[in-house]
Design an enzyme around this catalytic site. Structure first.
Site, short mmCIF file in Angstrom:
data_model
loop_
_atom_site.label_atom_id
_atom_site.label_comp_id
_atom_site.label_asym_id
_atom_site.label_seq_id
_atom_site.Cartn_x
_atom_site.Cartn_y
_atom_site.Cartn_z
N GLU A 79 3.37 13.18 16.12
CA GLU A 79 2.35 13.26 15.08
C GLU A 79 1.09 12.55 15.56
O GLU A 79 0.24 12.16 14.76
CB GLU A 79 2.85 12.71 13.74
CG GLU A 79 3.45 11.32 13.79
CD GLU A 79 3.90 10.84 12.43
OE1 GLU A 79 3.08 10.86 11.50
OE2 GLU A 79 5.07 10.43 12.31
N CYS A 111 7.55 11.88 11.14
CA CYS A 111 8.54 11.26 12.04
C CYS A 111 9.78 12.13 12.26
O CYS A 111 10.69 11.75 12.99
CB CYS A 111 8.95 9.89 11.51
SG CYS A 111 7.56 8.78 11.34
N HIS A 233 16.30 6.36 11.11
CA HIS A 233 14.88 6.28 11.46
C HIS A 233 14.41 4.87 11.09
O HIS A 233 14.73 4.37 10.01
CB HIS A 233 14.11 7.34 10.66
CG HIS A 233 12.63 7.15 10.72
ND1 HIS A 233 11.95 7.01 11.91
CD2 HIS A 233 11.68 7.03 9.74
CE1 HIS A 233 10.66 6.85 11.65
NE2 HIS A 233 10.48 6.85 10.34
N ASN A 275 7.27 0.67 15.30
CA ASN A 275 7.57 2.06 14.93
C ASN A 275 7.19 3.01 16.06
O ASN A 275 6.11 2.90 16.62
CB ASN A 275 6.76 2.41 13.66
CG ASN A 275 7.23 3.69 13.00
OD1 ASN A 275 8.10 4.38 13.51
ND2 ASN A 275 6.66 3.99 11.85
N1 COA Z 1 9.21 -14.61 3.66
C1 COA Z 1 10.18 -13.67 3.72
N2 COA Z 1 10.05 -12.44 3.17
C2 COA Z 1 8.86 -12.13 2.59
C3 COA Z 1 7.81 -13.07 2.52
C4 COA Z 1 8.04 -14.36 3.08
N3 COA Z 1 7.08 -15.30 3.05
N4 COA Z 1 6.78 -12.48 1.88
C5 COA Z 1 7.16 -11.23 1.55
N5 COA Z 1 8.42 -11.02 2.00
C6 COA Z 1 9.23 -9.80 1.87
C7 COA Z 1 9.08 -9.14 0.51
O1 COA Z 1 9.91 -9.75 -0.46
C8 COA Z 1 9.49 -7.72 0.84
O2 COA Z 1 10.88 -7.64 0.92
P1 COA Z 1 11.66 -6.49 0.09
O3 COA Z 1 11.06 -5.19 0.52
O4 COA Z 1 13.07 -6.65 0.53
O5 COA Z 1 11.42 -6.76 -1.33
C9 COA Z 1 8.97 -7.52 2.26
O6 COA Z 1 8.72 -8.84 2.78
C10 COA Z 1 7.66 -6.74 2.32
O7 COA Z 1 6.79 -7.33 1.42
P2 COA Z 1 5.74 -6.46 0.59
O8 COA Z 1 4.96 -7.37 -0.28
O9 COA Z 1 6.42 -5.30 -0.05
O10 COA Z 1 4.85 -5.97 1.80
P3 COA Z 1 3.58 -5.06 1.84
O11 COA Z 1 2.96 -4.88 0.50
O12 COA Z 1 2.75 -5.65 2.91
O13 COA Z 1 4.14 -3.60 2.26
C11 COA Z 1 5.14 -1.92 3.67
C12 COA Z 1 5.18 -3.38 3.21
C13 COA Z 1 6.34 -1.62 4.53
C14 COA Z 1 5.16 -0.99 2.44
C15 COA Z 1 3.84 -1.68 4.47
O14 COA Z 1 3.93 -2.42 5.65
C16 COA Z 1 3.60 -0.23 4.80
O15 COA Z 1 2.93 0.48 4.05
N6 COA Z 1 4.12 0.27 5.95
C17 COA Z 1 3.91 1.61 6.42
C18 COA Z 1 4.73 2.67 5.69
C19 COA Z 1 6.19 2.66 6.07
O16 COA Z 1 6.59 2.14 7.09
N7 COA Z 1 7.02 3.27 5.22
C20 COA Z 1 8.45 3.34 5.44
C21 COA Z 1 9.06 4.65 5.13
S1 COA Z 1 8.59 5.88 6.31
#
Ligand code: COA
Length: 385
Positions: A79, A111, A233, A275
């Site tokens: 992609e 993906c 994945h 990734n």
């Molecule tokens: N210590 C430990 N864990 C922590 C933390 C800390 N200080 N602060 C946050 N976390 C944890 C959260 O509790 C959460 O865990 P959970 O998902 O088990 O609840 C995790 O870290 C992620 O935190 P979150 O606030 O949800 O992160 P974010 O708003 O930055 O978003 C993604 C995370 C993955 C959604 C973001 O990185 C993203 O958009 N990624 C690309 C899309 C993707 O990969 N999608 C997957 C499907 S293809």
């Protein structure tokens, strides 16, 4: 007749960024990156490395002189295409000196592209058992500096040789798949970076896994107890674990512990790379095969592929006798260990570099085997160093 993965290998650039450094610069708690998301390092590519060089470098480890004459198709799942029209597979076919009477093309569905390529290859080899298909999943996963997805970025390619009587993994014919037209992650033609609805992509990933898993269970009668390991994945290493945990209540305690332990073995490499988009599932499979001491010939593995947008698939395979001999365990671990750490400043500088556009010219030097050495008149020129 058995058909499946005869050889498989991955390639990554020789630069990486430590996630503690990135977290500090972005004002985040490093524990969020290492524990919450599950990423320790991120592979970073120079501008002279693209999906062609990554794919050619991954494939050059597995393509023998005999293979060059027997390969009928070169399929690249990606992609991160470098051209709206010409397929990277055509250039890789040339770089690898594959015999000319072959098909070469790209497959796209986020993906999931590598999985579509793999199964197309399997069907071809079933009908042409003496021939081989080279499948490459190659991507540069970029969300943008300081974006929500930045911590999950990564770069690399996986190459797989699909043949009859495979020496590593025989694939079964019990695939279940699912298509749902949603917008969780997509990249409009004008944009360098994807548009992402992180929470929707997370929830759709898990729900898709549950749907294809349960459908597979209904059709085949196989339950979690029947699998030695499940490979997922891995957009980031916490993601697959969440999907796995969402169905674990279907299994006894011993099976739960086994599948969780194997999952941890499948994410060693992804924790240090990030990734790979189309290659992530297969990087996870390589990590499992190369890092698990618990697997043995005859074990059944389940694989879950997910491409945003969204298409997902669950399929299975058996490990072949002596599969360990055909892996590149030592080479892969050395490739990871010999990389150079870069600072956040260096990463940002490399990230912002672009290849010349609109006919401008540039030349590059490199130590990476296949690299871009020149761009001229909108053509990327590659050579093997
Ligand atoms: N210590 C430990 N864990 C922590 C933390 C800390 N200080 N602060 C946050 N976390 C944890 C959260 O509790 C959460 O865990 P959970 O998902 O088990 O609840 C995790 O870290 C992620 O935190 P979150 O606030 O949800 O992160 P974010 O708003 O930055 O978003 C993604 C995370 C993955 C959604 C973001 O990185 C993203 O958009 N990624 C690309 C899309 C993707 O990969 N999608 C997957 C499907 S293809």
């Amino acid at each position: 007749m058995k058909v499946g993965i005869d050889r498989l290998s991955f390639f990554i650039p020789n630069l990486y960024l430590d996630m503690t450094e990135l977290a500090k610069r972005r004002g985040d708690d490093p524990a969020k990156y290492h524990i919450g998301i599950g990423q320790d390092q991120m592979a970073v590519n120079r501008v002279s490395e693209d999906i062609v060089t990554l794919g050619a470098n991954a494939a050059s480890k597995i393509v023998t002189d005999e293979d060059r004459e027997l390969i009928d198709m070169v399929i690249v799942g990606t992609e991160s295409g470098i051209d709206h029209s010409k397929a990277s597979a055509v250039i890789i076919h040339h770089l690898l000196k594959v015999q000319p009477f072959a098909r070469s093309f790209e497959v796209k569905e986020a993906c999931y592209g590598g999985t579509a390529a793999l199964h197309m290859a399997k069907e071809y080899v079933k009908n042409h058992p003496e021939r081989k298909v080279l499948v490459i999943a190659s991507d540069i996963a970029r969300y943008g500096l300081a974006s929500g997805g930045e911590v999950t970025q990564g770069v690399g390619a996986v190459a797989m040789m699909i043949t009859k009587d495979p020496r590593i993994l025989s694939l079964e014919d019990d695939n279940t798949f699912l298509t749902e037209d949603i917008y969780d992650f997509w990249r409009p033609n004008y944009s360098q970076f994807p548009v992402v609805d992180g929470p929707l992509s997370n929830s759709t990933y898990i729900e898709s896994f549950q749907k294809v898993w349960n459908h597979h269970k209904d059709i085949t009668g196989l339950t979690l107890e029947d699998y030695t390991a499940l490979s997922f994945h891995i957009p980031y290493t916490k993601m697959g674990k969440k999907a796995l945990q969402s169905v674990l209540d279907q299994a006894d305690e011993e099976t739960q512990a086994r599948l969780l332990a194997r999952y941890e073995e499948s994410i060693h490499y992804s924790r240090r790379i990030g990734n790979l988009y189309t290659g992530s599932l297969y990087l996870g499979l390589i990590s499992l095969l190369e890092n698990s001491q618990a697997l043995k010939a005859g074990d059944r593995l389940g694989l879950f592929s997910y491409g945003s947008g969204a298409v997902s698939e669950f399929f299975t395979g058996y490990l072949e006798k002596g599969y360990q001999e055909f892996l590149f365990t030592k080479e892969h671990q050395e490739m990871l260990d010999k990389r150079q750490a870069i600072t956040v400043d260096q990463y940002e500088e490399i990230f912002n570099e672009t290849l010349p556009q609109k006919g401008e010219q540039a030349e590059y030097s490199s130590t990476v085997p296949f690299s871009i050495y020149k761009v001229e008149n909108d053509i990327r020129y590659y050579k093997q160093y």
